[in-house]
Design a protein around this motif. Structure first.
Motif, PDB file in Angstrom:
ATOM      1  N   THR A 109      52.869  46.322   2.343  1.00 39.30           N
ATOM      2  CA  THR A 109      51.479  46.160   1.954  1.00 39.30           C
ATOM      3  C   THR A 109      51.228  46.945   0.681  1.00 39.30           C
ATOM      4  O   THR A 109      51.997  47.846   0.338  1.00 39.30           O
ATOM      5  CB  THR A 109      50.521  46.634   3.067  1.00 39.30           C
ATOM      6  N   VAL A 110      50.199  46.571  -0.043  1.00 41.82           N
ATOM      7  CA  VAL A 110      49.821  47.289  -1.262  1.00 41.82           C
ATOM      8  C   VAL A 110      48.348  47.656  -1.169  1.00 41.82           C
ATOM      9  O   VAL A 110      47.536  46.908  -0.617  1.00 41.82           O
ATOM     10  CB  VAL A 110      50.087  46.453  -2.529  1.00 41.82           C
TER      11      VAL A 110
ATOM     12  N   GLU B 255      51.916  40.341   8.963  1.00 41.06           N
ATOM     13  CA  GLU B 255      51.165  40.318   7.715  1.00 41.06           C
ATOM     14  C   GLU B 255      51.920  41.112   6.656  1.00 41.06           C
ATOM     15  O   GLU B 255      52.286  42.263   6.881  1.00 41.06           O
ATOM     16  CB  GLU B 255      49.759  40.904   7.888  1.00 41.06           C
ATOM     17  N   ARG B 256      52.146  40.498   5.518  1.00 33.71           N
ATOM     18  CA  ARG B 256      52.781  41.143   4.372  1.00 33.71           C
ATOM     19  C   ARG B 256      51.839  40.981   3.176  1.00 33.71           C
ATOM     20  O   ARG B 256      51.663  39.851   2.682  1.00 33.71           O
ATOM     21  CB  ARG B 256      54.133  40.515   4.052  1.00 33.71           C
ATOM     22  N   VAL B 257      51.254  42.060   2.722  1.00 36.98           N
ATOM     23  CA  VAL B 257      50.332  41.996   1.589  1.00 36.98           C
ATOM     24  C   VAL B 257      51.130  42.306   0.330  1.00 36.98           C
ATOM     25  O   VAL B 257      51.453  43.467   0.043  1.00 36.98           O
ATOM     26  CB  VAL B 257      49.156  42.978   1.755  1.00 36.98           C
TER      27      VAL B 257
ATOM     28  N   ILE C 131      48.302  38.739  -2.298  1.00 44.22           N
ATOM     29  CA  ILE C 131      48.183  37.728  -1.252  1.00 44.22           C
ATOM     30  C   ILE C 131      48.614  38.296   0.098  1.00 44.22           C
ATOM     31  O   ILE C 131      49.723  38.834   0.222  1.00 44.22           O
ATOM     32  CB  ILE C 131      49.046  36.494  -1.591  1.00 44.22           C
ATOM     33  N   PRO C 132      47.774  38.182   1.116  1.00 46.69           N
ATOM     34  CA  PRO C 132      48.173  38.583   2.481  1.00 46.69           C
ATOM     35  C   PRO C 132      48.904  37.446   3.183  1.00 46.69           C
ATOM     36  O   PRO C 132      48.302  36.613   3.851  1.00 46.69           O
ATOM     37  CB  PRO C 132      46.832  38.911   3.150  1.00 46.69           C
TER      38      PRO C 132
ATOM     39  N   ILE D 170      48.529  32.443   5.413  1.00 42.01           N
ATOM     40  CA  ILE D 170      47.816  33.409   4.574  1.00 42.01           C
ATOM     41  C   ILE D 170      46.491  33.725   5.253  1.00 42.01           C
ATOM     42  O   ILE D 170      45.887  32.859   5.897  1.00 42.01           O
ATOM     43  CB  ILE D 170      47.547  32.888   3.143  1.00 42.01           C
ATOM     44  N   TYR D 171      46.063  34.967   5.147  1.00 43.22           N
ATOM     45  CA  TYR D 171      44.795  35.386   5.756  1.00 43.22           C
ATOM     46  C   TYR D 171      44.709  34.986   7.235  1.00 43.22           C
ATOM     47  O   TYR D 171      43.642  34.641   7.750  1.00 43.22           O
ATOM     48  CB  TYR D 171      43.607  34.819   4.986  1.00 43.22           C
TER      49      TYR D 171
END
Length: 330
Positions: free
Chosen positions: A79-80, A145-147, A160-161, A226-227
Motif C-alpha cells: 500500500t502507499v 487489497e493492493r494499493v 489504484i486500490p 478495484i475498490y
C-alpha cells in the motif's frame, strides 16, 4: 462511485500532447497486423459469448495481506500513503486499444463486454499445465487489497486500490520446470467482442512477458477487482496483470493464456516500436522516451510530480536488476 457518464478529465490533468506524437498516430504510419479472423474463432470456442455481465458485482471479502510467503518489507509495499485516484477516473480514463484508442471512449466501447464464462490456459514448461475457469482461478487465494502507484509510459499516473493475489501462487500450482526463465501472457483475441482488433493499430493478440523472477515477485499480482468490486471491462476484466514498478502497458488485460518459456517472449509494444518500448519497461526517470521526458508525471486528480525510480518500489525490486545497464535494458 457513480456509474453515470463522467465529465471529461480536464486538460490540466493530462500530459501536454504537443510534447509527444500520439502513439496511435505513430503506429498507423506503418504497422500492418496479421489476420485475426481465424484465431479469433478459436478463442471464441474457448471463451464463448455468455449471457450475463458480472463485471460490476462486489467481490467477496477482501483478505488482509499476510507475511507468508513474502517479507515484511514487501508487505509494507502493498500500500502507499497517497491519495487514491477516484473510481470514476480509474474506470473512465483507460488505455485499452482492443476497444478504442481514445481513453475516454473505452468505457462506452467496452460496456457490452461479457466476462463469464472465461478460461485461462496455463502451460508451457511446467509439470502440471491446466486450464482454469474463473471460479477455480479465484479459489487459488483470496483477493487482497493492493494499493499501488500506476505510471503510464505517457507520463501520467494514478494510485489504484487493486484486489488480487500474487501471480506466484498461480505459477506454483503448475510447478514450473527449472528451464522456465520467462512467463508469456496473451489477451483474448476475438474481434467480434473486442471490435478494435479489426484494426491494424497493433499486431493482435496483445502479448506481454516477464522474467520468471519478476513474475514470482510478491508485488506482481493477478488483479480481479478495484475498490472492492470486480474489474469493469475497460480496466481489463475479468483478470489482468499488475506489475507496479513497470510502465502500465506491461499490465496486460483480459488474459486468456499464460505460458512458461525458456526464451524471452515477444511483447506487443516492442514489436510495434522496439526503439521506444523495451521488454523490461521499468519506470525510470533517468531514461527518457525518445519523444518525451520521463522525469515527471501528471498524477490524475492531483498535479505534476517527480517520477520515482521503479515507481517508488526500488527497495523491493532493484536487486532484480543488479549489475544490469538499465539504459540499454529499458
Amino acid at each position: 462511485m457513480s456509474s453515470g457518464k463522467p465529465s471529461r478529465v480536464p486538460g490540466s490533468e493530462i500530459t501536454d500532447e504537443r510534447t509527444y506524437l500520439n502513439r496511435r498516430s505513430f503506429l498507423r504510419a506503418g504497422i500492418v497486423a496479421a489476420s485475426v479472423t481465424a484465431t479469433g474463432w478459436v478463442y471464441r470456442k474457448i471463451n464463448p459469448l455468455p449471457g450475463k455481465d458480472q463485471s460490476s458485482s462486489p467481490l467477496a471479502d477482501i483478505a488482509i495481506p499476510t507475511t507468508q510467503p513474502t517479507t515484511r518489507e514487501s508487505i509494507a509495499a502493498f500500500t502507499v500513503d497517497e491519495p487514491r485516484t477516484s473510481f470514476q477516473d480509474i474506470t473512465h480514463y483507460n488505455n485499452f486499444y482492443e476497444f478504442s484508442t481514445d481513453k475516454e471512449s473505452v468505457a462506452d466501447a467496452a460496456s457490452g463486454f461479457i466476462t463469464r464464462p472465461w478460461q485461462v490456459s496455463v502451460g508451457g514448461l511446467c509439470r502440471k499445465p491446466r486450464v482454469f475457469d474463473l471460479d477455480d482461478l479465484f479459489k487459488i487465494a483470496p483477493a487482497e487489497e493492493r494499493v499501488y502507484r500506476m505510471r503510464c509510459v505517457e507520463a501520467w499516473s494514478m494510485v489504484i486500490p487493486w484486489d488480487g493475489f500474487s501471480l506466484s501462487m498461480l505459477l506454483n500450482r503448475v510447478e514450473p520446470l527449472s528451464d522456465a526463465r520467462y512467463v508469456a501472457f496473451q489477451t483474448l483475441l476475438d474481434p467480434a467482442r473486442m471490435p478494435n482488433e479489426n484494426s491494424d493499430i497493433l499486431q493482435w493478440p496483445y502479448v506481454e512477458g516477464l522474467r520468471m523472477d519478476e513474475a514470482m515477485h510478491p508485488l506482481t499480482i493477478l488483479a480481479s477487482g478495484i475498490y472492492g468490486k470486480q474489474l469493469p471491462p475497460q480496466d481489463g476484466a475479468p483478470v489482468r496483470l499488475v506489475v507496479p514498478w513497470k510502465y502500465g502497458f506491461k499490465g496486460i488485460k483480459s488474459i486468456v493464456k499464460i505460458e512458461l518459456r525458456a526464451q524471452q517472449p515477444p511483447t506487443t509494444w516492442n514489436i510495434a516500436a522496439s526503439d521506444e518500448y523495451g521488454f523490461y519497461a521499468n519506470v525510470n526517470p533517468n531514461v527518457d522516451h525518445p519523444r518525451w521526458s520521463q522525469a515527471s508525471e501528471q498524477r490524475i486528480g492531483v498535479g505534476r510530480r517527480d517520477t520515482l525510480m521503479f515507481n517508488g518500489y526500488a527497495d523491493e525490486v532493484a536487486p532484480l536488476y543488479a549489475g544490469m545497464d538499465l539504459r540499454a535494458n529499458f
